[in-house]
Design a protein around this motif. Sequence first.
Motif, mmCIF file in Angstrom:
data_model
loop_
_atom_site.group_PDB
_atom_site.id
_atom_site.type_symbol
_atom_site.label_atom_id
_atom_site.label_comp_id
_atom_site.label_asym_id
_atom_site.label_seq_id
_atom_site.Cartn_x
_atom_site.Cartn_y
_atom_site.Cartn_z
ATOM 1 N N ALA A 127 0.833 -1.210 0.000
ATOM 2 C CA ALA A 127 0.000 0.000 0.000
ATOM 3 C C ALA A 127 0.866 1.258 0.000
ATOM 4 O O ALA A 127 1.744 1.435 0.850
ATOM 5 C CB ALA A 127 -0.922 0.000 1.210
ATOM 6 N N GLY A 128 0.636 2.116 -0.983
ATOM 7 C CA GLY A 128 1.342 3.382 -1.064
ATOM 8 C C GLY A 128 2.714 3.305 -1.704
ATOM 9 O O GLY A 128 3.344 4.342 -1.942
ATOM 10 N N ASP A 129 3.204 2.083 -1.981
ATOM 11 C CA ASP A 129 4.515 1.902 -2.605
ATOM 12 C C ASP A 129 4.309 1.655 -4.098
ATOM 13 O O ASP A 129 3.916 0.559 -4.510
ATOM 14 C CB ASP A 129 5.258 0.731 -1.963
ATOM 15 C CG ASP A 129 6.713 0.627 -2.417
ATOM 16 O OD1 ASP A 129 6.981 0.804 -3.605
ATOM 17 O OD2 ASP A 129 7.580 0.367 -1.553
ATOM 18 N N HIS A 130 4.581 2.668 -4.906
ATOM 19 C CA HIS A 130 4.279 2.579 -6.333
ATOM 20 C C HIS A 130 5.062 1.462 -7.019
ATOM 21 O O HIS A 130 4.503 0.696 -7.817
ATOM 22 C CB HIS A 130 4.584 3.915 -7.027
ATOM 23 C CG HIS A 130 4.490 3.846 -8.519
ATOM 24 N ND1 HIS A 130 5.602 3.896 -9.338
ATOM 25 C CD2 HIS A 130 3.424 3.706 -9.349
ATOM 26 C CE1 HIS A 130 5.217 3.805 -10.596
ATOM 27 N NE2 HIS A 130 3.912 3.685 -10.633
ATOM 28 N N PHE A 131 6.350 1.332 -6.731
ATOM 29 C CA PHE A 131 7.171 0.311 -7.391
ATOM 30 C C PHE A 131 6.669 -1.093 -7.072
ATOM 31 O O PHE A 131 6.504 -1.920 -7.974
ATOM 32 C CB PHE A 131 8.636 0.453 -6.968
ATOM 33 C CG PHE A 131 9.546 -0.549 -7.636
ATOM 34 C CD1 PHE A 131 10.029 -0.321 -8.916
ATOM 35 C CD2 PHE A 131 9.902 -1.729 -6.983
ATOM 36 C CE1 PHE A 131 10.868 -1.259 -9.529
ATOM 37 C CE2 PHE A 131 10.726 -2.667 -7.590
ATOM 38 C CZ PHE A 131 11.210 -2.425 -8.875
ATOM 39 N N LYS A 132 6.426 -1.376 -5.801
ATOM 40 C CA LYS A 132 5.939 -2.698 -5.422
ATOM 41 C C LYS A 132 4.558 -2.971 -6.002
ATOM 42 O O LYS A 132 4.259 -4.083 -6.447
ATOM 43 C CB LYS A 132 5.904 -2.833 -3.901
ATOM 44 C CG LYS A 132 7.279 -2.903 -3.253
ATOM 45 C CD LYS A 132 7.158 -3.083 -1.747
ATOM 46 C CE LYS A 132 8.531 -3.205 -1.094
ATOM 47 N NZ LYS A 132 8.435 -3.356 0.374
ATOM 48 N N ASP A 152 -3.901 4.065 -14.554
ATOM 49 C CA ASP A 152 -2.529 3.649 -14.321
ATOM 50 C C ASP A 152 -2.341 3.333 -12.836
ATOM 51 O O ASP A 152 -2.999 3.926 -11.969
ATOM 52 C CB ASP A 152 -1.573 4.765 -14.740
ATOM 53 C CG ASP A 152 -0.129 4.317 -14.720
ATOM 54 O OD1 ASP A 152 0.365 3.875 -15.771
ATOM 55 O OD2 ASP A 152 0.510 4.399 -13.654
ATOM 56 N N HIS A 153 -1.422 2.408 -12.541
ATOM 57 C CA HIS A 153 -1.178 2.045 -11.150
ATOM 58 C C HIS A 153 -0.688 3.233 -10.328
ATOM 59 O O HIS A 153 -0.903 3.270 -9.107
ATOM 60 C CB HIS A 153 -0.161 0.905 -11.078
ATOM 61 C CG HIS A 153 -0.789 -0.444 -11.145
ATOM 62 N ND1 HIS A 153 -1.425 -0.916 -12.274
ATOM 63 C CD2 HIS A 153 -0.908 -1.437 -10.223
ATOM 64 C CE1 HIS A 153 -1.890 -2.130 -12.048
ATOM 65 N NE2 HIS A 153 -1.591 -2.471 -10.808
ATOM 66 N N ALA A 154 -0.044 4.190 -10.981
ATOM 67 C CA ALA A 154 0.441 5.361 -10.249
ATOM 68 C C ALA A 154 -0.708 6.248 -9.771
ATOM 69 O O ALA A 154 -0.534 7.054 -8.846
ATOM 70 C CB ALA A 154 1.382 6.176 -11.136
ATOM 71 N N GLU A 155 -1.880 6.107 -10.375
ATOM 72 C CA GLU A 155 -3.031 6.921 -10.001
ATOM 73 C C GLU A 155 -3.846 6.314 -8.864
ATOM 74 O O GLU A 155 -4.595 7.014 -8.184
ATOM 75 C CB GLU A 155 -3.942 7.121 -11.222
ATOM 76 C CG GLU A 155 -3.279 7.863 -12.371
ATOM 77 C CD GLU A 155 -4.106 7.830 -13.643
ATOM 78 O OE1 GLU A 155 -4.399 8.919 -14.180
ATOM 79 O OE2 GLU A 155 -4.446 6.723 -14.110
ATOM 80 N N LEU A 156 -3.704 5.006 -8.660
ATOM 81 C CA LEU A 156 -4.611 4.292 -7.778
ATOM 82 C C LEU A 156 -4.490 4.698 -6.317
ATOM 83 O O LEU A 156 -5.488 4.767 -5.597
ATOM 84 C CB LEU A 156 -4.402 2.781 -7.918
ATOM 85 C CG LEU A 156 -4.685 2.194 -9.311
ATOM 86 C CD1 LEU A 156 -4.424 0.694 -9.303
ATOM 87 C CD2 LEU A 156 -6.115 2.489 -9.741
#
Length: 445
Positions: A368-373, A391-395
């Motif tokens: 949670a909150g870790d974009h790379f993971k 995109d996953h960066a937006e979630l």
Amino acid sequence: MAPDPERRQVSFPKLKYPLFREEEPKSPQKWIKAKQIQDGAEGFWRIHDNIYDLTEFIPSHPGGSQWLSMTKGTDITEAFETHHINSTAEALLPKYFIKKADTPRNSPFTFKEDGFYKTLKAKVVLKLKDIPGDVRKKSDNVTDFLFVCLVVAGPLCCWLWTKNLIYGAAATLILGLTLCALTICAHNYFHRADSWRMYLFNISGFSYLDWRISHSMSHHLYTNTANDIELSFLEPFLQYLPRPDKPLWAQMGAFFYPVVFLFTSLGCMIKEFVAGILKLDDKKLTLANAIPFVLPVWMWYISGLFLPWTLLVWLATTMISSLFFMIFGLTAGHHAHTNFFEGDVPREETLDWGIHQLDSIIERVDYAGDHFKSLTRFGDHALHHLFPTLDHAELKYLYPTLLEHCEKFETQLRTTTFYNALISQSKQLIRKRPNNFKQKVKQSS
């Protein structure tokens, strides 16, 4: 097994069972063919209870022509509702309207204006305006970085094998993990409009085109139901559905599943080639089928390692990638023993699509909150399922909205950890008794 057109689903007995689900060889194309027969779309595109002819719109579809050309003759209600967040696409529909459908939908899901999903989508549209406009570049940068790492590390791994066996083995493990991370990143792109990055998915041996059907159109839209063909692809080796007659050897899959995972991507690649050569289900070999072999050729050409040894290193890399890809994928949230699966008792015979997503997922909180993971391990999975084109960066910006919305509708986003999810998916492979979600709703109320 010959298909039975009169067979009905266990959890939703009023609905037809997917016609070719048990017919071998299983393929996404067979799933589409079954929907063309059973969806009542009359050779066009069905959205809710209306029939549309979108033929003229195919070349100008913003997401690319594949999405419409592949789904012609089917009910695309779930795809239409979840892949178009704003109302632009809905405003275009009247132009292509033909008639009302003659048969009821073969789906249990609803999208009522005041229901859970539609009202959540309206909130998300507003929230997206507050998200930085360039946030998607974060995912692009991570994906590109991993691709460069793979290109550099491939020949280096081969070279290390000529110097030291321990260094070579360690490098192969790292290379496999890099390929796994890149493959999961590429999955972020085949959900959306056509992009060159979606082709990176094929380096692992999988096919982005097949996964656009089996994953995007089937698993995402009909999660853990009879129409989720991803569950059927691992059968009979791994049987996730809670069947009363599940044999003991299948229950032992809780222990031998890593062996199946090791060979999954190679099996898919071989199956893809055989189907293309034999033209099964109208499949054809394309240049995309050559993508998996670019990596071993590059490794051999740059490193100079003996070709047979290079192929062994590549096979080991692919198997390591496959193992971790499947582990991360099957612990992402949908395969827990407390989730809804075909064979369980649903809370209603017809239910809001978004509520069903919550019944069929338990979210890992480790990333949670870790974009790379999140991007490289199928993280932030609940919102990814609810809004797959984001995109996953937006979630991560949308989780407060989701949690607040769940509270309003007196439901919840269930959470777990990676290790508990790993244990829970083993319990699901063992489970034979059905979960009763109707009873759970009564008890909570």
